[in-house]
Design an enzyme around this catalytic site. Structure first.
Site, PDB file in Angstrom:
ATOM      1  N   ARG A 127      20.699  35.500 -13.966  1.00 44.16           N
ATOM      2  CA  ARG A 127      20.469  35.556 -12.513  1.00 44.16           C
ATOM      3  C   ARG A 127      19.151  36.254 -12.217  1.00 44.16           C
ATOM      4  NH1 ARG A 127      25.975  35.769 -11.760  1.00 44.16           N
ATOM      5  NH2 ARG A 127      26.176  38.016 -11.701  1.00 44.16           N
ATOM      6  N   ARG A 176      14.080  31.806   2.894  1.00 45.55           N
ATOM      7  CA  ARG A 176      15.304  32.378   2.345  1.00 45.55           C
ATOM      8  C   ARG A 176      15.314  32.150   0.839  1.00 45.55           C
ATOM      9  NH1 ARG A 176      20.350  33.351   1.062  1.00 45.55           N
ATOM     10  NH2 ARG A 176      21.723  31.702   0.339  1.00 45.55           N
ATOM     11  N   ASP A 191      26.379  29.374  -9.752  1.00 48.29           N
ATOM     12  CA  ASP A 191      27.681  28.948 -10.267  1.00 48.29           C
ATOM     13  C   ASP A 191      27.862  27.462  -9.973  1.00 48.29           C
ATOM     14  OD1 ASP A 191      27.908  30.550  -7.597  1.00 48.29           O
ATOM     15  OD2 ASP A 191      29.511  29.079  -7.486  1.00 48.29           O
ATOM     16  N   ARG A 210      21.032  49.770   9.226  1.00 42.81           N
ATOM     17  CA  ARG A 210      22.150  49.260   8.420  1.00 42.81           C
ATOM     18  C   ARG A 210      21.775  49.061   6.952  1.00 42.81           C
ATOM     19  NH1 ARG A 210      26.466  46.276  11.571  1.00 42.81           N
ATOM     20  NH2 ARG A 210      26.124  46.978  13.671  1.00 42.81           N
ATOM     21  N   ARG A 224      17.924  43.501  -3.463  1.00 43.98           N
ATOM     22  CA  ARG A 224      16.950  42.504  -3.917  1.00 43.98           C
ATOM     23  C   ARG A 224      15.646  42.656  -3.143  1.00 43.98           C
ATOM     24  NH1 ARG A 224      18.235  39.668  -8.596  1.00 43.98           N
ATOM     25  NH2 ARG A 224      20.335  38.905  -8.464  1.00 43.98           N
ATOM     26  N   SER A 231      21.222  32.452  -3.565  1.00 44.73           N
ATOM     27  CA  SER A 231      21.952  31.767  -4.632  1.00 44.73           C
ATOM     28  C   SER A 231      22.873  30.733  -3.981  1.00 44.73           C
ATOM     29  CB  SER A 231      22.767  32.766  -5.453  1.00 44.73           C
ATOM     30  OG  SER A 231      23.710  33.405  -4.629  1.00 44.73           O
ATOM     31  N   GLY A 268      19.551  37.658   0.456  1.00 48.00           N
ATOM     32  CA  GLY A 268      20.718  38.155   1.177  1.00 48.00           C
ATOM     33  C   GLY A 268      20.918  39.652   0.981  1.00 48.00           C
TER      34      GLY A 268
HETATM   35  N1  HPA Z   1      30.138  29.426  -1.809  1.00 48.85           N
HETATM   36  C1  HPA Z   1      29.367  29.951  -0.869  1.00 48.85           C
HETATM   37  N2  HPA Z   1      28.225  30.552  -1.146  1.00 48.85           N
HETATM   38  C2  HPA Z   1      27.833  30.630  -2.418  1.00 48.85           C
HETATM   39  C3  HPA Z   1      28.609  30.110  -3.443  1.00 48.85           C
HETATM   40  C4  HPA Z   1      29.815  29.472  -3.115  1.00 48.85           C
HETATM   41  O1  HPA Z   1      30.564  28.988  -3.989  1.00 48.85           O
HETATM   42  N3  HPA Z   1      27.951  30.368  -4.608  1.00 48.85           N
HETATM   43  C5  HPA Z   1      26.815  31.009  -4.293  1.00 48.85           C
HETATM   44  N4  HPA Z   1      26.743  31.178  -2.968  1.00 48.85           N
END
Ligand code: HPA
Length: 244
Positions: free
Chosen positions: A219, A88, A206, A44, A25, A91, A21
């Site tokens: 990470r 893709r 997370d 951009r 990175r 995370s 994303g």
């Molecule tokens: N929500 C949406 N996208 C995410 C999240 C989340 O909690 N964690 C990592 N990407």
């Protein structure tokens, strides 16, 4: 030829593109893993690079956040630049108890609350799925490397800050959805419409149930493991084609 979002020339992108994303990175991957990486797009600040990984041409370009953003970039790569495979690498937030932070989740399917599919005029619900070739290759590599991973449904959500988030997530959780992110379904639908291949693999950053989150160092480590799985997948897809 160029598009409103991409000033690369035809032939500038490899057949396989890795899409994190975050543009930084993309730059990190190009500088750390690719040989002879050159910047082919920076509209951009989206940072598109092409180089080689163990002799295989590979590109890396950021997707930005959300289905509209990855929808634009992936469409242009498939439709105008001849790209065949997009991986893709992102995370995701874990939605099931048995999933731990730092685990890898492969999106075999991608559910969504987005209206992206409505453009296709389907009289029903489209099921966005990963390319079997990419998925089976990448899962094989994760297994060889002894990584902890899960394969199943992702939820590609249109909102990160959701007004009724707990209720909405609980409903998806009951359906066995593994993790939440924001792009996979848009990528899978674009690939389907273009007759190309896509796969989303995500590291769990997370946990929605425990509130646990990875540290920046963790990470980085887990991101590197995921990136190596994606790069090795690109190499095997290239070799597979030679034998076809
Ligand atoms: N929500 C949406 N996208 C995410 C999240 C989340 O909690 N964690 C990592 N990407």
């Amino acid at each position: 030829m160029s598009t409103p979002h991409n000033t690369a020339n035809p032939g500038d992108f490899a057949k396989t593109v890795l899409m994190p994303g975050d543009p930084l990175r993309a730059q990190f991957i190009a500088e750390t893993f690719l040989t002879d990486a050159r910047l082919v797009n920076n509209v951009r600040g989206i940072h598109g690079y092409t180089g080689t990984y163990r002799g295989t041409p590979v590109s890396v370009m950021a997707s930005g956040m959300g289905i509209p953003s990855i929808g634009i970039y992936s469409y242009e790569l498939y439709h105008f630049y001849g790209v065949e495979n997009i991986l893709r690498i992102g995370s995701a937030g874990a939605m099931q108890e048995h999933i731990r932070v730092r685990d890898l989740v492969f999106g075999m399917g991608a559910c969504t609350n987005s209206a992206f599919a409505s453009q296709y005029g389907l009289h029903g619900t489209f099921a966005p799925t990963a390319s079997w070739e990419l998925l089976s290759t990448a899962v094989g590599i994760a297994g060889e490397r002894g990584l902890r991973f899960h394969v199943g449904n992702l939820l590609s959500s249109d909102s990160f800050y959701t007004d009724d988030g707990d209720t909405a997530n609980a409903a998806w959780r009951k359906m066995g959805v593994l993790a939440i992110e924001m792009e996979a379904a848009g990528l899978y639908m674009t690939a389907a419409r273009e007759g190309k291949r896509a796969l989303a693999l995500c590291t769990v950053s997370d946990h929605l149930l425990t509130g646990e989150a990875t540290t920046p160092e963790e990470r980085q480590t887990t991101f590197t493991e995921m990136m190596e799985v994606a790069l090795e997948t690109a190499v095997r897809m290239d070799h597979g084609k030679e034998n076809m």
